[in-house]
Design a protein around this motif. Structure first.
Motif, PDB file in Angstrom:
ATOM      1  N   PRO A  80      78.052 -10.598 -48.990  1.00 49.69           N
ATOM      2  CA  PRO A  80      77.656 -11.942 -49.731  1.00 49.69           C
ATOM      3  C   PRO A  80      76.472 -12.334 -49.342  1.00 49.69           C
ATOM      4  CG  PRO A  80      79.627 -12.440 -48.348  1.00 49.69           C
ATOM      5  CD  PRO A  80      79.287 -10.905 -48.491  1.00 49.69           C
ATOM      6  N   ILE A  81      75.828 -12.293 -48.082  1.00 47.29           N
ATOM      7  CA  ILE A  81      74.750 -12.978 -47.566  1.00 47.29           C
ATOM      8  C   ILE A  81      73.495 -11.892 -48.257  1.00 47.29           C
ATOM      9  CG2 ILE A  81      73.289 -12.871 -45.745  1.00 47.29           C
ATOM     10  CD1 ILE A  81      75.815 -13.936 -44.054  1.00 47.29           C
ATOM     11  N   GLY A  82      73.807 -10.534 -48.036  1.00 48.81           N
ATOM     12  CA  GLY A  82      72.689  -9.877 -48.486  1.00 48.81           C
ATOM     13  C   GLY A  82      72.614  -9.780 -50.186  1.00 48.81           C
ATOM     14  N   LEU A  83      73.364 -10.104 -51.024  1.00 51.83           N
ATOM     15  CA  LEU A  83      73.406 -10.344 -52.404  1.00 51.83           C
ATOM     16  C   LEU A  83      72.951 -11.749 -52.580  1.00 51.83           C
ATOM     17  CD1 LEU A  83      76.784  -8.704 -53.425  1.00 51.83           C
ATOM     18  CD2 LEU A  83      74.568  -7.699 -53.875  1.00 51.83           C
ATOM     19  N   GLY A  84      73.061 -12.637 -51.842  1.00 49.34           N
ATOM     20  CA  GLY A  84      72.458 -14.035 -51.952  1.00 49.34           C
ATOM     21  C   GLY A  84      70.943 -13.954 -51.813  1.00 49.34           C
ATOM     22  N   ILE A  85      70.625 -13.248 -50.592  1.00 51.18           N
ATOM     23  CA  ILE A  85      69.051 -13.060 -50.347  1.00 51.18           C
ATOM     24  C   ILE A  85      68.634 -12.652 -51.533  1.00 51.18           C
ATOM     25  CG2 ILE A  85      67.286 -12.122 -49.005  1.00 51.18           C
ATOM     26  CD1 ILE A  85      69.072 -12.759 -46.685  1.00 51.18           C
ATOM     27  N   LEU A  86      69.216 -11.197 -52.088  1.00 52.71           N
ATOM     28  CA  LEU A  86      68.817 -10.462 -53.208  1.00 52.71           C
ATOM     29  C   LEU A  86      68.787 -11.142 -54.311  1.00 52.71           C
ATOM     30  CD1 LEU A  86      67.909  -7.756 -54.621  1.00 52.71           C
ATOM     31  CD2 LEU A  86      70.306  -7.327 -54.778  1.00 52.71           C
ATOM     32  N   ALA A  87      69.498 -12.055 -54.724  1.00 49.11           N
ATOM     33  CA  ALA A  87      69.558 -13.048 -56.036  1.00 49.11           C
ATOM     34  C   ALA A  87      68.607 -13.772 -55.756  1.00 49.11           C
ATOM     35  CB  ALA A  87      70.777 -13.647 -55.984  1.00 49.11           C
ATOM     36  N   TYR A  88      68.300 -14.374 -54.635  1.00 49.94           N
ATOM     37  CA  TYR A  88      67.195 -15.471 -54.565  1.00 49.94           C
ATOM     38  C   TYR A  88      65.885 -14.766 -54.569  1.00 49.94           C
ATOM     39  CZ  TYR A  88      64.277 -19.298 -53.090  1.00 49.94           C
ATOM     40  OH  TYR A  88      63.196 -20.163 -53.259  1.00 49.94           O
ATOM     41  N   GLY A  89      65.751 -13.598 -54.142  1.00 55.82           N
ATOM     42  CA  GLY A  89      64.327 -12.898 -54.292  1.00 55.82           C
ATOM     43  C   GLY A  89      64.125 -12.318 -55.761  1.00 55.82           C
ATOM     44  N   ILE A  90      65.128 -11.974 -56.476  1.00 51.75           N
ATOM     45  CA  ILE A  90      64.969 -11.770 -57.980  1.00 51.75           C
ATOM     46  C   ILE A  90      64.491 -13.010 -58.679  1.00 51.75           C
ATOM     47  CG2 ILE A  90      66.203 -11.024 -60.044  1.00 51.75           C
ATOM     48  CD1 ILE A  90      67.892  -9.080 -58.240  1.00 51.75           C
ATOM     49  N   THR A  91      65.311 -14.046 -58.503  1.00 49.61           N
ATOM     50  CA  THR A  91      65.082 -15.283 -58.827  1.00 49.61           C
ATOM     51  C   THR A  91      63.532 -15.927 -58.654  1.00 49.61           C
ATOM     52  OG1 THR A  91      67.127 -16.095 -58.640  1.00 49.61           O
ATOM     53  CG2 THR A  91      65.817 -17.910 -59.130  1.00 49.61           C
ATOM     54  N   TYR A  92      63.138 -15.732 -57.429  1.00 45.31           N
ATOM     55  CA  TYR A  92      61.786 -15.994 -56.823  1.00 45.31           C
ATOM     56  C   TYR A  92      60.610 -15.086 -57.706  1.00 45.31           C
ATOM     57  CZ  TYR A  92      58.057 -17.304 -53.903  1.00 45.31           C
ATOM     58  OH  TYR A  92      56.976 -18.041 -53.277  1.00 45.31           O
ATOM     59  N   PHE A  93      60.834 -13.792 -57.593  1.00 47.13           N
ATOM     60  CA  PHE A  93      59.993 -13.079 -58.322  1.00 47.13           C
ATOM     61  C   PHE A  93      59.798 -13.310 -59.954  1.00 47.13           C
ATOM     62  CE2 PHE A  93      59.009  -9.189 -60.912  1.00 47.13           C
ATOM     63  CZ  PHE A  93      57.953  -8.758 -60.318  1.00 47.13           C
ATOM     64  N   THR A  94      60.953 -13.756 -60.540  1.00 47.43           N
ATOM     65  CA  THR A  94      61.090 -14.063 -61.975  1.00 47.43           C
ATOM     66  C   THR A  94      60.328 -15.404 -62.253  1.00 47.43           C
ATOM     67  OG1 THR A  94      63.056 -12.724 -62.437  1.00 47.43           O
ATOM     68  CG2 THR A  94      62.485 -14.558 -63.925  1.00 47.43           C
ATOM     69  N   VAL A  95      60.461 -16.221 -61.271  1.00 48.97           N
ATOM     70  CA  VAL A  95      60.094 -17.723 -61.656  1.00 48.97           C
ATOM     71  C   VAL A  95      58.551 -17.615 -61.107  1.00 48.97           C
ATOM     72  CG1 VAL A  95      60.208 -20.140 -60.805  1.00 48.97           C
ATOM     73  CG2 VAL A  95      62.331 -18.877 -61.475  1.00 48.97           C
ATOM     74  N   HIS A  96      58.478 -17.203 -59.817  1.00 51.57           N
ATOM     75  CA  HIS A  96      56.961 -17.458 -59.141  1.00 51.57           C
ATOM     76  C   HIS A  96      56.216 -16.503 -59.948  1.00 51.57           C
ATOM     77  CE1 HIS A  96      53.793 -17.099 -56.220  1.00 51.57           C
ATOM     78  NE2 HIS A  96      54.075 -18.362 -56.140  1.00 51.57           N
ATOM     79  N   ASP A  97      56.505 -15.156 -59.670  1.00 48.85           N
ATOM     80  CA  ASP A  97      55.479 -13.937 -60.111  1.00 48.85           C
ATOM     81  C   ASP A  97      55.102 -13.889 -61.583  1.00 48.85           C
ATOM     82  OD1 ASP A  97      54.390 -13.438 -57.452  1.00 48.85           O
ATOM     83  OD2 ASP A  97      56.348 -12.519 -57.148  1.00 48.85           O
ATOM     84  N   ILE A  98      56.394 -14.056 -62.186  1.00 44.61           N
ATOM     85  CA  ILE A  98      56.409 -13.696 -63.619  1.00 44.61           C
ATOM     86  C   ILE A  98      56.092 -15.030 -64.470  1.00 44.61           C
ATOM     87  CG2 ILE A  98      57.593 -12.786 -65.549  1.00 44.61           C
ATOM     88  CD1 ILE A  98      59.010 -10.938 -63.807  1.00 44.61           C
ATOM     89  N   PHE A  99      56.804 -15.972 -64.210  1.00 44.93           N
ATOM     90  CA  PHE A  99      56.832 -17.346 -65.160  1.00 44.93           C
ATOM     91  C   PHE A  99      55.433 -18.150 -64.530  1.00 44.93           C
ATOM     92  CE2 PHE A  99      57.926 -21.695 -65.587  1.00 44.93           C
ATOM     93  CZ  PHE A  99      57.884 -21.799 -67.063  1.00 44.93           C
ATOM     94  N   ILE A 100      55.485 -18.398 -63.724  1.00 46.27           N
ATOM     95  CA  ILE A 100      54.476 -19.422 -62.952  1.00 46.27           C
ATOM     96  C   ILE A 100      52.976 -18.928 -63.181  1.00 46.27           C
ATOM     97  CG2 ILE A 100      53.551 -20.801 -61.321  1.00 46.27           C
ATOM     98  CD1 ILE A 100      56.222 -21.462 -60.665  1.00 46.27           C
ATOM     99  N   HIS A 101      52.954 -17.307 -62.278  1.00 47.93           N
ATOM    100  CA  HIS A 101      51.578 -16.718 -62.271  1.00 47.93           C
ATOM    101  C   HIS A 101      51.237 -15.885 -63.240  1.00 47.93           C
ATOM    102  CE1 HIS A 101      50.273 -18.904 -58.739  1.00 47.93           C
ATOM    103  NE2 HIS A 101      51.417 -18.736 -58.049  1.00 47.93           N
ATOM    104  N   GLN A 102      52.240 -15.658 -64.028  1.00 47.74           N
ATOM    105  CA  GLN A 102      52.020 -14.526 -65.283  1.00 47.74           C
ATOM    106  C   GLN A 102      51.587 -13.271 -64.873  1.00 47.74           C
ATOM    107  OE1 GLN A 102      52.688 -15.100 -68.653  1.00 47.74           O
ATOM    108  NE2 GLN A 102      53.955 -16.528 -67.728  1.00 47.74           N
ATOM    109  N   ARG A 103      52.077 -12.711 -63.786  1.00 50.72           N
ATOM    110  CA  ARG A 103      51.822 -11.283 -63.229  1.00 50.72           C
ATOM    111  C   ARG A 103      52.200 -10.122 -64.370  1.00 50.72           C
ATOM    112  NH1 ARG A 103      52.720 -10.852 -56.805  1.00 50.72           N
ATOM    113  NH2 ARG A 103      51.303  -9.367 -56.809  1.00 50.72           N
ATOM    114  N   PHE A 104      53.086 -10.527 -65.177  1.00 49.18           N
ATOM    115  CA  PHE A 104      53.551 -10.006 -66.172  1.00 49.18           C
ATOM    116  C   PHE A 104      53.573 -10.604 -67.596  1.00 49.18           C
ATOM    117  CE2 PHE A 104      55.784  -7.720 -62.890  1.00 49.18           C
ATOM    118  CZ  PHE A 104      55.472  -6.353 -62.883  1.00 49.18           C
TER     119      PHE A 104
END
Length: 149
Positions: A80-104
């Motif tokens: 559950p710790i590994g999955l929690g970190i992974l889920a946050y990483g996916i969320t971070y990438f989606t929100v920060h890199d895709i949604f905010i900075h529009q890398r895609f």
């Protein structure tokens, strides 16, 4: 093993990662390792990859470490710790890199109050081009003033 405890560890890890991201961003990225984060504030390159992306790799390795602990050492909490970190990483990438900075170029038209608030907060963070005098180091939980019109 109780599933409720497993879910609580997962959710606690996910929520705790926001605090870890804030701390790392404020004191490590805007401190000791500014040289790696600087290209995120000053686009001194024409390629997609930023030195700042190395921080993502660090957290991915931490997550993998917990998966390995669970798999090879039979420590249940590693999953559950590994999955929690992974889920946050996916969320971070989606929100920060895709949604905010529009890398895609997707999620461009999200105009709900939460989306506007996190965009405003991040814009205020990036108005400071140096490592000092920054504000709003979090990603998912930002001060309420950014949600006001």
């Amino acid at each position: 093993m109780d599933i409720l405890l497993w879910i609580l560890v997962f959710l606690g890890t996910f929520a705790g990662m926001e605090g870890m991201a804030w701390f790392t961003h404020k004191f490590i990225m805007h401190g000791l390792l500014w040289k790696l984060h600087k290209d995120h504030h000053h686009k001194d390159h024409s390629h997609w990859w930023e030195r700042n992306d190395l921080f993502f790799i660090f957290y991915a390795l931490v997550s993998i470490g917990f998966f390995l602990l669970w798999r090879y050492e039979d420590v249940w909490i590693g999953l559950p710790i590994g999955l929690g970190i992974l889920a946050y990483g996916i969320t971070y990438f989606t929100v920060h890199d895709i949604f905010i900075h529009q890398r895609f170029k997707i999620f461009r038209n999200a105009n709900n109050p939460y989306a506007k608030g996190i965009r405003r907060a991040h814009k205020m963070h990036h108005k400071h081009l140096g490592k000092d005098d920054g504000e709003c180091f979090g990603m998912l939980f930002v001060p309420l003033k950014y949600f006001k019109k």
